[in-house]
Design a protein around this motif. Structure first.
Motif, PDB file in Angstrom:
ATOM      1  N   GLN A   1      43.478  46.926  43.833  1.00 57.62           N
ATOM      2  CA  GLN A   1      43.092  45.606  44.294  1.00 57.62           C
ATOM      3  C   GLN A   1      42.590  44.786  43.125  1.00 57.62           C
ATOM      4  OE1 GLN A   1      40.508  46.870  47.480  1.00 57.62           O
ATOM      5  NE2 GLN A   1      38.723  46.684  46.205  1.00 57.62           N
ATOM      6  N   TYR A   2      42.352  43.537  43.370  1.00 58.25           N
ATOM      7  CA  TYR A   2      41.923  42.542  42.390  1.00 58.25           C
ATOM      8  C   TYR A   2      43.076  42.161  41.465  1.00 58.25           C
ATOM      9  CZ  TYR A   2      37.341  43.663  44.149  1.00 58.25           C
ATOM     10  OH  TYR A   2      36.280  43.877  44.981  1.00 58.25           O
ATOM     11  N   ARG A   3      43.528  40.941  41.634  1.00 57.42           N
ATOM     12  CA  ARG A   3      44.663  40.422  40.848  1.00 57.42           C
ATOM     13  C   ARG A   3      44.473  40.598  39.344  1.00 57.42           C
ATOM     14  NH1 ARG A   3      44.615  35.588  44.318  1.00 57.42           N
ATOM     15  NH2 ARG A   3      46.099  36.065  45.962  1.00 57.42           N
ATOM     16  N   LEU A   4      43.231  40.485  38.890  1.00 58.81           N
ATOM     17  CA  LEU A   4      42.955  40.587  37.457  1.00 58.81           C
ATOM     18  C   LEU A   4      43.441  41.902  36.853  1.00 58.81           C
ATOM     19  CD1 LEU A   4      39.288  39.236  37.299  1.00 58.81           C
ATOM     20  CD2 LEU A   4      41.320  38.170  36.297  1.00 58.81           C
ATOM     21  N   VAL A   5      43.503  42.975  37.659  1.00 60.88           N
ATOM     22  CA  VAL A   5      43.825  44.292  37.098  1.00 60.88           C
ATOM     23  C   VAL A   5      44.954  45.019  37.825  1.00 60.88           C
ATOM     24  CG1 VAL A   5      41.542  44.654  36.086  1.00 60.88           C
ATOM     25  CG2 VAL A   5      41.978  45.369  38.460  1.00 60.88           C
ATOM     26  N   ARG A   6      45.493  44.426  38.853  1.00 58.77           N
ATOM     27  CA  ARG A   6      46.567  45.108  39.608  1.00 58.77           C
ATOM     28  C   ARG A   6      47.735  45.521  38.720  1.00 58.77           C
ATOM     29  NH1 ARG A   6      47.273  41.362  44.787  1.00 58.77           N
ATOM     30  NH2 ARG A   6      45.610  42.226  46.071  1.00 58.77           N
ATOM     31  N   GLU A   7      48.150  44.627  37.861  1.00 56.40           N
ATOM     32  CA  GLU A   7      49.301  44.912  36.995  1.00 56.40           C
ATOM     33  C   GLU A   7      49.010  46.090  36.063  1.00 56.40           C
ATOM     34  OE1 GLU A   7      52.949  45.030  35.454  1.00 56.40           O
ATOM     35  OE2 GLU A   7      52.336  43.883  37.210  1.00 56.40           O
ATOM     36  N   GLN A   8      47.829  46.103  35.460  1.00 56.74           N
ATOM     37  CA  GLN A   8      47.468  47.208  34.569  1.00 56.74           C
ATOM     38  C   GLN A   8      47.435  48.537  35.330  1.00 56.74           C
ATOM     39  OE1 GLN A   8      45.986  44.149  34.731  1.00 56.74           O
ATOM     40  NE2 GLN A   8      44.564  43.880  33.042  1.00 56.74           N
ATOM     41  N   ILE A   9      46.895  48.506  36.547  1.00 55.64           N
ATOM     42  CA  ILE A   9      46.822  49.731  37.343  1.00 55.64           C
ATOM     43  C   ILE A   9      48.224  50.222  37.677  1.00 55.64           C
ATOM     44  CG2 ILE A   9      46.093  50.721  39.549  1.00 55.64           C
ATOM     45  CD1 ILE A   9      43.675  48.751  39.451  1.00 55.64           C
TER      46      ILE A   9
END
Length: 177
Positions: A69-77
């Motif tokens: 969750q959280y757009r700020l880190v979704r891609e990294q996850i």
């Protein structure tokens, strides 16, 4: 089995049971786990300045479990995970779970992250960002995102669980160390 998940993220709408499932997976596979809400929410529900750096530091580990969750880190996850477990439960189930959880937390004055408490129950009628209203507004969000995530991250095994029964069976039968 040739699949051995070691970097697992759990996706789902508010109230779907992401945190509970992430905890159960981490315990079952003996993996490090962090609750992403605890990293995000500072005192007074303000976002913590070091949120992204703390998530990135956790993701640098060889093995882990974290909520997606959280757009700020979704891609990294998603880029670092090998498995995304998607709790795609019926809306009626997730909204009931979210409502029950919110009411109980408020009545018990349960401290969540960094001293925060659930908002007073009456604010569900006045605050457009109250967690229950948020849950209603975003209830179909992941169904729209998942095709793009799958296409952008072909390495990512996505496990879609559509009921509590499927979730429990998957935990019992699939995740063995």
């Amino acid at each position: 089995m040739d699949w051995n998940p070691r970097r697992i993220t759990v996706a789902g709408v508010s109230g779907s049971g992401k945190t509970t499932l992430a905890t159960r997976i981490a315990e079952r596979l003996d993996l490090p786990r962090v609750e992403i809400d605890a990293l995000f929410h500072g005192p007074g529900w303000q976002p913590r300045a070091n949120f992204v750096a703390e998530v990135e530091a956790f993701l640098a580990g060889r093995e882990w479990v974290i909520e997606w969750q959280y757009r700020l880190v979704r891609e990294q996850i998603a880029a670092r995970a090998d498995t995304l477990v998607w709790l795609d439960l019926p809306t009626a189930v997730t909204l009931a779970q979210l409502t029950r959880r919110t009411i109980l937390r408020r009545l018990r004055r349960e401290e969540l992250w960094n001293g925060n408490l659930e908002a007073p129950l009456h604010t569900v009628f006045t605050d457009p960002d109250h967690i229950i209203r948020w849950g209603i507004r975003t209830r179909n969000q992941l169904r729209e995102l998942m095709p793009n995530i799958a296409a952008a991250h072909p390495h990512l095994r996505i496990v879609r669980l559509r009921s509590r029964r499927e979730r429990d069976r998957w935990l019992r039968c699939t995740l063995v160390r």
